[in-house]
Design a protein around this motif. Structure first.
Motif, PDB file in Angstrom:
ATOM      1  N   ASP A  46       0.839  -1.208   0.000  1.00 50.18           N
ATOM      2  CA  ASP A  46       0.000   0.000   0.000  1.00 50.18           C
ATOM      3  C   ASP A  46       0.869   1.251   0.000  1.00 50.18           C
ATOM      4  O   ASP A  46       0.524   2.252  -0.629  1.00 50.18           O
ATOM      5  N   VAL A  47       1.955   1.202   0.746  1.00 48.63           N
ATOM      6  CA  VAL A  47       2.875   2.340   0.836  1.00 48.63           C
ATOM      7  C   VAL A  47       4.310   1.803   0.862  1.00 48.63           C
ATOM      8  O   VAL A  47       4.556   0.716   1.384  1.00 48.63           O
ATOM      9  N   ILE A  48       5.213   2.569   0.282  1.00 45.72           N
ATOM     10  CA  ILE A  48       6.638   2.214   0.357  1.00 45.72           C
ATOM     11  C   ILE A  48       7.342   3.260   1.218  1.00 45.72           C
ATOM     12  O   ILE A  48       7.130   4.460   1.046  1.00 45.72           O
ATOM     13  N   ILE A  49       8.150   2.789   2.150  1.00 49.51           N
ATOM     14  CA  ILE A  49       8.982   3.697   2.945  1.00 49.51           C
ATOM     15  C   ILE A  49      10.429   3.289   2.699  1.00 49.51           C
ATOM     16  O   ILE A  49      10.827   2.171   3.031  1.00 49.51           O
ATOM     17  N   ASP A  50      11.183   4.154   2.077  1.00 48.05           N
ATOM     18  CA  ASP A  50      12.522   3.755   1.644  1.00 48.05           C
ATOM     19  C   ASP A  50      13.594   4.689   2.199  1.00 48.05           C
ATOM     20  O   ASP A  50      13.507   5.910   2.047  1.00 48.05           O
ATOM     21  N   TYR A  51      14.583   4.087   2.832  1.00 50.74           N
ATOM     22  CA  TYR A  51      15.733   4.844   3.329  1.00 50.74           C
ATOM     23  C   TYR A  51      16.917   4.473   2.437  1.00 50.74           C
ATOM     24  O   TYR A  51      17.667   3.556   2.729  1.00 50.74           O
ATOM     25  N   SER A  52      17.013   5.167   1.320  1.00 52.30           N
ATOM     26  CA  SER A  52      18.139   4.933   0.419  1.00 52.30           C
ATOM     27  C   SER A  52      19.192   5.985   0.717  1.00 52.30           C
ATOM     28  O   SER A  52      18.992   7.164   0.461  1.00 52.30           O
ATOM     29  N   GLY A  53      20.292   5.535   1.272  1.00 54.22           N
ATOM     30  CA  GLY A  53      21.314   6.477   1.726  1.00 54.22           C
ATOM     31  C   GLY A  53      22.224   6.989   0.630  1.00 54.22           C
ATOM     32  O   GLY A  53      23.104   7.807   0.882  1.00 54.22           O
ATOM     33  N   ILE A  54      22.055   6.495  -0.590  1.00 55.77           N
ATOM     34  CA  ILE A  54      22.925   6.910  -1.690  1.00 55.77           C
ATOM     35  C   ILE A  54      22.128   7.852  -2.592  1.00 55.77           C
ATOM     36  O   ILE A  54      21.281   7.421  -3.385  1.00 55.77           O
ATOM     37  N   ALA A  55      22.418   9.136  -2.478  1.00 58.26           N
ATOM     38  CA  ALA A  55      21.611  10.156  -3.147  1.00 58.26           C
ATOM     39  C   ALA A  55      21.563   9.956  -4.665  1.00 58.26           C
ATOM     40  O   ALA A  55      20.529  10.186  -5.297  1.00 58.26           O
ATOM     41  N   SER A  56      22.665   9.505  -5.255  1.00 54.50           N
ATOM     42  CA  SER A  56      22.723   9.403  -6.710  1.00 54.50           C
ATOM     43  C   SER A  56      21.757   8.355  -7.258  1.00 54.50           C
ATOM     44  O   SER A  56      21.398   8.395  -8.435  1.00 54.50           O
ATOM     45  N   ALA A  57      21.366   7.402  -6.425  1.00 54.01           N
ATOM     46  CA  ALA A  57      20.450   6.355  -6.899  1.00 54.01           C
ATOM     47  C   ALA A  57      18.994   6.791  -6.803  1.00 54.01           C
ATOM     48  O   ALA A  57      18.115   6.167  -7.405  1.00 54.01           O
ATOM     49  N   ASN A  58      18.748   7.853  -6.080  1.00 58.36           N
ATOM     50  CA  ASN A  58      17.365   8.191  -5.755  1.00 58.36           C
ATOM     51  C   ASN A  58      16.498   8.650  -6.940  1.00 58.36           C
ATOM     52  O   ASN A  58      15.302   8.351  -6.958  1.00 58.36           O
ATOM     53  N   PRO A  59      17.040   9.342  -7.946  1.00 61.30           N
ATOM     54  CA  PRO A  59      16.187   9.670  -9.095  1.00 61.30           C
ATOM     55  C   PRO A  59      15.616   8.424  -9.775  1.00 61.30           C
ATOM     56  O   PRO A  59      14.435   8.387 -10.135  1.00 61.30           O
ATOM     57  N   GLU A  60      16.446   7.407  -9.924  1.00 60.08           N
ATOM     58  CA  GLU A  60      15.977   6.175 -10.574  1.00 60.08           C
ATOM     59  C   GLU A  60      14.948   5.468  -9.692  1.00 60.08           C
ATOM     60  O   GLU A  60      13.933   4.954 -10.175  1.00 60.08           O
ATOM     61  N   ILE A  61      15.220   5.484  -8.393  1.00 62.96           N
ATOM     62  CA  ILE A  61      14.274   4.857  -7.455  1.00 62.96           C
ATOM     63  C   ILE A  61      12.933   5.586  -7.518  1.00 62.96           C
ATOM     64  O   ILE A  61      11.866   4.966  -7.556  1.00 62.96           O
ATOM     65  N   GLY A  62      13.013   6.911  -7.561  1.00 61.00           N
ATOM     66  CA  GLY A  62      11.787   7.706  -7.644  1.00 61.00           C
ATOM     67  C   GLY A  62      10.991   7.379  -8.898  1.00 61.00           C
ATOM     68  O   GLY A  62       9.753   7.279  -8.863  1.00 61.00           O
ATOM     69  N   ALA A  63      11.704   7.183 -10.015  1.00 58.54           N
ATOM     70  CA  ALA A  63      11.023   6.854 -11.273  1.00 58.54           C
ATOM     71  C   ALA A  63      10.308   5.511 -11.166  1.00 58.54           C
ATOM     72  O   ALA A  63       9.191   5.340 -11.676  1.00 58.54           O
ATOM     73  N   ILE A  64      10.938   4.572 -10.490  1.00 50.41           N
ATOM     74  CA  ILE A  64      10.326   3.233 -10.325  1.00 50.41           C
ATOM     75  C   ILE A  64       9.046   3.338  -9.493  1.00 50.41           C
ATOM     76  O   ILE A  64       8.005   2.770  -9.842  1.00 50.41           O
ATOM     77  N   PHE A  65       9.119   4.086  -8.403  1.00 51.00           N
ATOM     78  CA  PHE A  65       7.944   4.222  -7.536  1.00 51.00           C
ATOM     79  C   PHE A  65       6.820   4.981  -8.259  1.00 51.00           C
ATOM     80  O   PHE A  65       5.652   4.637  -8.141  1.00 51.00           O
ATOM     81  N   THR A  66       7.225   6.022  -8.974  1.00 53.36           N
ATOM     82  CA  THR A  66       6.219   6.842  -9.661  1.00 53.36           C
ATOM     83  C   THR A  66       5.496   6.021 -10.725  1.00 53.36           C
ATOM     84  O   THR A  66       4.271   6.082 -10.858  1.00 53.36           O
ATOM     85  N   LYS A  67       6.264   5.238 -11.471  1.00 56.46           N
ATOM     86  CA  LYS A  67       5.678   4.414 -12.527  1.00 56.46           C
ATOM     87  C   LYS A  67       4.689   3.404 -11.934  1.00 56.46           C
ATOM     88  O   LYS A  67       3.655   3.110 -12.519  1.00 56.46           O
ATOM     89  N   ALA A  68       5.026   2.897 -10.747  1.00 55.71           N
ATOM     90  CA  ALA A  68       4.151   1.902 -10.114  1.00 55.71           C
ATOM     91  C   ALA A  68       2.951   2.555  -9.437  1.00 55.71           C
ATOM     92  O   ALA A  68       2.032   1.852  -8.996  1.00 55.71           O
ATOM     93  N   LYS A  69       2.987   3.888  -9.329  1.00 52.06           N
ATOM     94  CA  LYS A  69       1.890   4.638  -8.702  1.00 52.06           C
ATOM     95  C   LYS A  69       1.624   4.170  -7.269  1.00 52.06           C
ATOM     96  O   LYS A  69       0.465   4.037  -6.846  1.00 52.06           O
ATOM     97  N   ILE A  70       2.689   3.897  -6.560  1.00 47.90           N
ATOM     98  CA  ILE A  70       2.551   3.516  -5.151  1.00 47.90           C
ATOM     99  C   ILE A  70       3.039   4.689  -4.305  1.00 47.90           C
ATOM    100  O   ILE A  70       4.152   5.181  -4.514  1.00 47.90           O
ATOM    101  N   PRO A  71       2.227   5.179  -3.375  1.00 48.79           N
ATOM    102  CA  PRO A  71       2.673   6.298  -2.546  1.00 48.79           C
ATOM    103  C   PRO A  71       3.910   5.912  -1.736  1.00 48.79           C
ATOM    104  O   PRO A  71       4.045   4.767  -1.297  1.00 48.79           O
TER     105      PRO A  71
END
Lengths: 388, 369
Positions: free
Chosen positions: A113-138
């Motif tokens: 229902d919700v994803i809570i992610d602590y990704s400590g590597i800032a450079s990976a976060n744009p790609e992670i954001g794209a994955i979450f956005t595409k899946a439409k999961i808050p």
């Protein structure tokens, strides 16, 4: 030959039809699962007056489970969520960008229902954001921003400044001066500039209280810095016990034994390594400024004269905040881009206000005003959330 | 300690026969030379190839000279480099890596290598940390070493009898032992408060810590044992030519397994000493010893193909790594650059040794012509 081609076409057609049917089944299964969650979840009125279906599952990403503080945070979150009947899919981002991205894909596959992610590597976060956005999961991003997610964290610059200012007052009150005092800052450059701002801004705030020190802004202390003026040494403690012990030992070689020493560290493991280095070197006049802090570190502030204070971002309360944010997102509330954690310099004078003698958080500090929206959701999860 | 109970084997180790010639194939000069235990090997090589002993000596001299250059450089650049306190810092800092490298030397000389030490060191640290308060120093050390030896035994059995590549086996054991370390303490760092726990961090003669003296003692005993005992010479023989060693009657499998046991026991011992010196046990102590220990042994003249190397070279390699780290920190070189410079110096050290090796070889060839 012709017959063979026809046979192949038939087989391909059958396989395609099978795949379409399978996909349809998966899709409808997902939908029905959702529907059933809504139906069985007995829509709950939130304190804010909105209604929300019950959260049935959350995907949680640990920053690095190998670190005691982060592991404790993840453990606390899982315990809290499970107490509320929420299934938790837990992943370890292992302080690794590629792992974090892979985990993001796996999280999405679980359809939480919700994803809570602590990704400590800032450079990976744009790609992670794209994955979450595409899946439409808050989603909720812990500490570092992830595009498309609501962020929970704090300003490293502000924390460093607050702690540096408090430390400056304490140092001056104890009679130490800029001339007879040296700072060893055991930071962790490999984690990037942002999380090390707490260390560089601590120096700049501390230097204001000690005018003999070189005055420089925290923003002007890059990660390759090894010393600022003649009264501050920056060493790479890597946030671990042994490395910090080694680098502090090495730094002590250069500091006359008559000098008072302030050691500022990245986390509790670093603090322990630094402490042992100072003791082994036979130094007498030293203090530690911790970060986090862990229960053991709080107890040290309460009982050990050498532990001056800790840069406190109430880490142990984060699972509660994150869970409340998940509830808010699921209820359809509009969250601010950044929900801030309370921060302060936890000193000998205020430590007992928030912590008990076991070093555990007994009462969370007041939320920043901008986080007022979170209060009703915190009330929803509060009873089941341990404060440590 | 004689691992070779049968008379033939003992004889083989003390007075080596010529390597047998399977299927009528002539052994190469290198095989013939390496089949013989180095301690009794004639100084002159039998073919055009320089003897492995000479190669090892040349490389040790190479790393020794490189170390001397590093020492001179830092001594000139730093006022506080040649001080008692700094020497103590270097030696104390080299203790963990040194102890692991002592064990690793036996294994690499015997033709193996062990990546699992990076997991066994933290396992040793947390086992020591969880037992020393309840059992006391000596029993806790015994338990720690036995646990380490147990890991080594399993590794050795899998490699030798399972015939699984040591790279894969020890990589797997690295993961298992490292994971077990986290499980033992649930990922937490524990401060060690019992009086016995700090024994290896106590100050001892010449200002060095007790643990550092343990490392020095272990290195001396290990070096003598490797060079002069029947067991040590058997390790060289097996590393040089396993088939010839088998045909000569050596208990090759038992000796090979014992080197894994010895290496893992040293790693666990080192982990306990590190925890004692830090007065805390954490599951991430010494995780960087895997490649550093192998690098130190190879820097010291050992060949990953086995049969070559020695303890003095290994200790030089350990000291070189520790001194570079110390000197760069004193020079206040940023950590990002330190990593690059350390790698470059290691390459230069190995390259320098290789150059000397080639020079020695060409000189020998010229003499033969």
């Amino acid at each position: 030959m012709k017959k063979s081609v026809q046979t192949r076409r038939v087989l391909v057609g059958m396989a395609s039809a099978g795949m379409v049917l399978a996909l349809g089944a998966c899709s409808s299964s997902g939908s029905s699962s959702s529907s059933s969650a809504s139906a069985s979840g007995a829509a709950q009125p939130t304190a804010a007056g909105t209604t929300a279906s019950k959260i049935t599952s959350i995907a949680w990403g640990d920053a690095v489970a190998a670190d005691p503080q982060y592991k404790a945070m993840g453990d606390s979150f899982v315990k809290s969520a499970q107490a509320l009947g929420i299934k938790v899919y837990r992943f370890d981002n292992a302080a690794n960008g590629a792992t974090s991205v892979t985990n993001a894909r796996l999280m999405v596959q679980e359809h939480p229902d919700v994803i809570i992610d602590y990704s400590g590597i800032a450079s990976a976060n744009p790609e992670i954001g794209a994955i979450f956005t595409k899946a439409k999961i808050p989603c909720v991003a812990i500490n570092l921003p992830i595009p498309g997610c609501s962020q929970f964290g704090f300003s490293q610059q502000q924390l460093g400044t607050e702690v540096g200012t408090a430390a400056g007052k304490a140092i001056v009150a104890s009679g130490w001066t800029g001339s007879d005092t040296t700072l060893i800052d055991a930071w962790s450059p490999m984690y990037g500039q942002d999380v090390n701002y707490a260390q560089s801004y601590l120096y700049s705030a501390l230097a204001k209280a000690l005018p003999q020190w070189k005055q420089v802004s925290g923003a002007d202390i890059p990660l390759t810095t090894t010393n600022v003026g003649s009264h501050a040494v920056f060493v790479n403690g890597s946030g671990d016990l042994q490395t910090t012990n080694t680098v502090v030992k090495q730094a002590l070689q250069d500091i006359p034994s008559s000098q008072n020493i302030i050691v500022s560290v990245f986390n509790h493991n670093s603090a322990l390594g630094a402490q042992q280095a100072l003791v082994a070197a036979g130094r007498k006049n030293w203090v530690i400024i911790g970060s986090g802090p862990s229960a053991a570190e709080i107890q040290s502030i309460q009982t050990n004269a050498h532990w001056l204070m800790s840069a406190d971002f109430f880490f142990t309360a984060w699972p509660k905040y994150a869970l409340a944010m998940a509830y808010a997102l699921h209820a359809g509330a509009k969250l601010p881009a950044l929900t801030e954690s309370a921060i302060q310099a936890t000193t000998k004078s205020n430590v007992n206000t928030y912590y008990n003698s076991a070093g555990l958080l007994k009462s969370a500090p007041p939320l920043p005003a901008a986080d007022a929206y979170l209060a009703p959701y915190l009330a929803q999860v509060g009873g089941a959330v341990p404060t440590s | 300690m004689d691992p070779i109970p049968n008379a033939a084997g003992t004889k083989a180790a003390q007075s080596p026969p010529a390597a047998p010639q399977p299927s009528g194939v002539e052994p190469t000069a290198l095989e013939a030379a390496s089949a013989a235990p180095p301690a009794t090997q004639p100084a002159a090589p039998t073919g055009w190839v320089v003897s492995r002993w000479r190669k090892s000596l040349v490389q040790s001299l190479g790393v020794g000279l490189c170390y001397a250059i590093v020492l001179v450089f830092f001594s000139v650049k730093l006022d506080n480099f040649v001080t008692t306190a700094n020497v103590e810092t270097i030696l104390d800092g080299a203790t963990l890596l040194g102890i692991v490298a002592v064990g690793q030397t036996f294994l690499i000389v015997g033709g193996g290598f062990d990546l699992s030490v990076g997991g066994v060191v933290p396992l040793g640290a947390v086992v020591f940390g969880t037992t020393v308060g309840r059992l006391g120093l000596v029993p806790a050390m015994l338990v720690t070493v036995v646990v380490g030896a147990g890991v080594g035994l399993v590794t050795g059995l899998i490699v030798v009898y399972g015939k699984i590549n040591p790279l894969i086996t020890t990589l797997g054991m690295l993961s298992i032992a490292g994971g077990a370390a986290y499980i033992v303490v649930n990922g937490q760092t524990n401060e060690l408060t019992s009086p016995a726990a700090g024994f290896w961090g106590n100050s001892a003669p010449l200002g060095l810590q007790t643990g550092t003296w343990a490392f020095i003692g272990l290195a001396i005993v290990g070096g003598l044992f490797l060079k002069f005992s029947v067991y040590g010479r058997s390790v060289y023989t097996i590393g040089g030519n396993r088939e010839a060693a088998e045909l000569a009657g050596l208990r090759v499998n038992a000796i090979a397994i014992s080197t894994y046991v010895l290496t893992a026991a040293c790693a666990a011992f080192g982990g306990a000493i590190a925890a004692s010196q830090l007065l805390a046990s954490a599951p991430d102590i010494g995780t960087d010893t895997t490649l550093n220990s192998i690098a130190a042994v190879v820097l010291g003249g050992a060949a990953l193909t086995g049969g070559v190397g020695g303890m003095s070279g290994t200790i030089l390699g350990v000291l070189l790594l520790g001194t570079i780290s110390d000197g760069l920190a004193l020079l206040q070189v940023a950590s990002f650059y330190q990593t690059v410079i350390t790698g470059a110096v290691l390459l230069v050290a190995v390259g320098f040794s290789r150059a000397r090796d080639v020079l020695a070889l060409s000189s020998f060839v010229r003499r033969r012509i």
